[in-house]
Design a protein around this motif. Structure first.
Motif: not given
Length: 246
Positions: A223-231
């Motif tokens: 989830w951390q990577r997805v959060a970063q990818l979607n700001n």
């Protein structure tokens, strides 16, 4: 290894099964791990049945307080269906001075790894598989229910979901009934509806459904990577209908 030490000493929640349930659920929500529950055999009844179905028991029960060494089959071994058994607090092992708690884990090395770190690859080296002449194609970006995958060595449901593009995690059904308990050679099945699309640029999109969370969709390690990818600055704030790139 995450463990709840359920004992009466300095424990104001002693006897409260709901507290045990809330604690283990919280640990799982934060880490993706169902912790073991350490408890005396005399108080196993305090552990709720639904907690026992998800969390392995680490049961303490001593035949006596006499000094003892390593025991291959301790007294009442396996009587409670426990994952691990503590059979003495007065144990002796060569190279150590003084009494030790001695324990027996009733499982394999691979099962220990599943308890300790179910969402990551095992740290034990495994043989490199021989090259395959046929490559299994990825499933279409939108699919119905019933897609089957044979679990590979080191697989997790999060990894399989990322590989196939099929989310959320709770749409995957596994033989054990617990998505954190899978083993190589098993067949796991996706029973979700089409929630992934392709943006046309090679980026995959997940459309958020009501009640979903980032960790619930993409796992404790994704989830951390997805959060970063979607700001996304606050991972606790996603809304129904929101499109998430991953």
């Amino acid at each position: 290894m995450l463990v709840l030490d359920w004992e009466s000493y300095q424990n104001t929640a002693w006897g409260n099964g709901n507290w045990i349930r809330a604690f283990t659920d919280r640990v799982h929500a934060r880490t993706g791990v169902w912790p073991l529950v350490y408890v005396s055999a005399a108080f196993i009844h305090q552990i709720p049945a639904d907690v026992r179905a998800k969390c392995g028991l680490w049961v303490a029960q001593y035949a006596s307080n006499a000094m003892t060494g390593w025991q291959v089959r301790p007294w009442n071994y396996g009587r409670y269906g426990e994952a691990m058994r503590q059979y003495t607090s007065n144990g002796r092992i060569n190279g150590y001075t003084g009494p030790l708690d001695l324990n027996y884990f009733r499982g394999t090395r691979e099962q220990w790894n599943k308890y300790a770190n179910p969402n990551s690859h095992a740290t034990i080296p495994t043989p490199t598989p021989a090259p395959q002449s046929v490559t299994q194609p990825s499933p279409p970006a939108t699919t119905g229910s019933g897609y089957r995958v044979v679990v590979r060595s080191g697989d997790t449901i999060s990894g399989i979901a990322a590989r196939t593009g099929l989310w959320p995690l709770n749409a995957w059904h596994v033989p054990s009934g617990n998505i954190n308990r899978i083993w190589p050679g098993q067949t796991v099945t996706y029973h979700g509806t089409a929630t992934t699309t392709n943006s046309g640029t090679g980026t995959r999109i997940h459309v958020v459904k009501h009640g979903e969370t980032l960790s619930g969709i993409f796992g404790a390690t994704g989830w951390q990577r997805v959060a970063q990818l979607n700001n996304i600055s606050n991972p606790n704030l996603i809304r129904s209908g929101q499109q998430l790139r991953y």
